[in-house]
Design a protein around this motif. Structure first.
Motif, PDB file in Angstrom:
ATOM      1  N   PRO A  41      52.292  81.203  20.901  1.00 47.53           N
ATOM      2  CA  PRO A  41      50.857  81.404  21.102  1.00 47.53           C
ATOM      3  C   PRO A  41      50.151  80.097  21.458  1.00 47.53           C
ATOM      4  O   PRO A  41      50.339  79.080  20.783  1.00 47.53           O
ATOM      5  CB  PRO A  41      50.384  81.934  19.751  1.00 47.53           C
ATOM      6  N   GLY A  42      49.389  80.110  22.545  1.00 49.01           N
ATOM      7  CA  GLY A  42      48.644  78.941  22.960  1.00 49.01           C
ATOM      8  C   GLY A  42      49.441  77.917  23.730  1.00 49.01           C
ATOM      9  O   GLY A  42      48.894  76.893  24.152  1.00 49.01           O
ATOM     10  N   ASN A  43      50.727  78.191  23.916  1.00 52.05           N
ATOM     11  CA  ASN A  43      51.593  77.241  24.623  1.00 52.05           C
ATOM     12  C   ASN A  43      52.057  77.806  25.962  1.00 52.05           C
ATOM     13  O   ASN A  43      52.019  79.014  26.190  1.00 52.05           O
ATOM     14  CB  ASN A  43      52.826  76.913  23.783  1.00 52.05           C
ATOM     15  N   GLN A  44      52.519  76.896  26.819  1.00 56.57           N
ATOM     16  CA  GLN A  44      53.114  77.329  28.067  1.00 56.57           C
ATOM     17  C   GLN A  44      54.530  77.838  27.811  1.00 56.57           C
ATOM     18  O   GLN A  44      55.173  77.475  26.822  1.00 56.57           O
ATOM     19  CB  GLN A  44      53.143  76.164  29.062  1.00 56.57           C
ATOM     20  N   ARG A  45      55.006  78.664  28.730  1.00 59.67           N
ATOM     21  CA  ARG A  45      56.380  79.136  28.639  1.00 59.67           C
ATOM     22  C   ARG A  45      57.322  77.969  28.877  1.00 59.67           C
ATOM     23  O   ARG A  45      57.120  77.178  29.806  1.00 59.67           O
ATOM     24  CB  ARG A  45      56.626  80.240  29.672  1.00 59.67           C
ATOM     25  N   GLU A  46      58.339  77.832  28.035  1.00 59.00           N
ATOM     26  CA  GLU A  46      59.279  76.738  28.188  1.00 59.00           C
ATOM     27  C   GLU A  46      60.711  77.257  28.305  1.00 59.00           C
ATOM     28  O   GLU A  46      61.071  78.279  27.714  1.00 59.00           O
ATOM     29  CB  GLU A  46      59.196  75.745  27.016  1.00 59.00           C
ATOM     30  N   LEU A  47      61.497  76.514  29.068  1.00 58.99           N
ATOM     31  CA  LEU A  47      62.906  76.840  29.237  1.00 58.99           C
ATOM     32  C   LEU A  47      63.666  76.401  27.994  1.00 58.99           C
ATOM     33  O   LEU A  47      63.576  75.246  27.586  1.00 58.99           O
ATOM     34  CB  LEU A  47      63.449  76.141  30.478  1.00 58.99           C
TER      35      LEU A  47
END
Length: 121
Positions: A41-47
């Protein structure tokens, strides 16, 4: 049309384990590189982790030594074994895959709908 369906998410206590699965279907000729991403929540999608068709793997530093990505090419399925889970691992986990269609050999770039992993006591 290619479908990627994730399963295995849920609520787990810190230090616990979960195993995510991603099943691919829908006129697939071949699957190439597959990945797990996550978005808190509130973060960018990360690999999080990547596995090539030949089994070469790569991980984001924060999960190295705790998570293991694998795949079963015959079953068109990818897995993510998550051990020693931490509260900061809480996120929606998404499956991503590159591949080619059986009917026309065109490439595809597909995403699953995500599965929620919550690490909390």
């Amino acid at each position: 049309q290619v479908q990627l369906v994730e399963s295995g998410g849920g609520l787990v206590q810190p230090g616990g384990s979960l195993r995510l699965s991603c099943a691919a279907s829908g006129g697939i000729f071949s699957l190439g590189t597959m990945d797990w991403y996550r978005q808190a929540p509130g973060n960018q999608r990360e690999l999080v982790a990547t596995i090539t068709s030949h089994g070469t793997t790569n991980y984001v530093d924060s999960v190295k030594g705790r998570f293991t990505i694998s795949r079963d090419n015959g079953a068109s399925t990818m897995y993510l074994q998550m051990n020693s889970l931490r509260p900061e691992d809480t996120a929606v986990y998404y499956c991503h895959a590159l591949g080619t269609y059986r009917n026309n050999f065109r490439t595809f770039d597909a995403w699953g709908q995500g599965t929620l992993v919550t690490v909390s006591s």
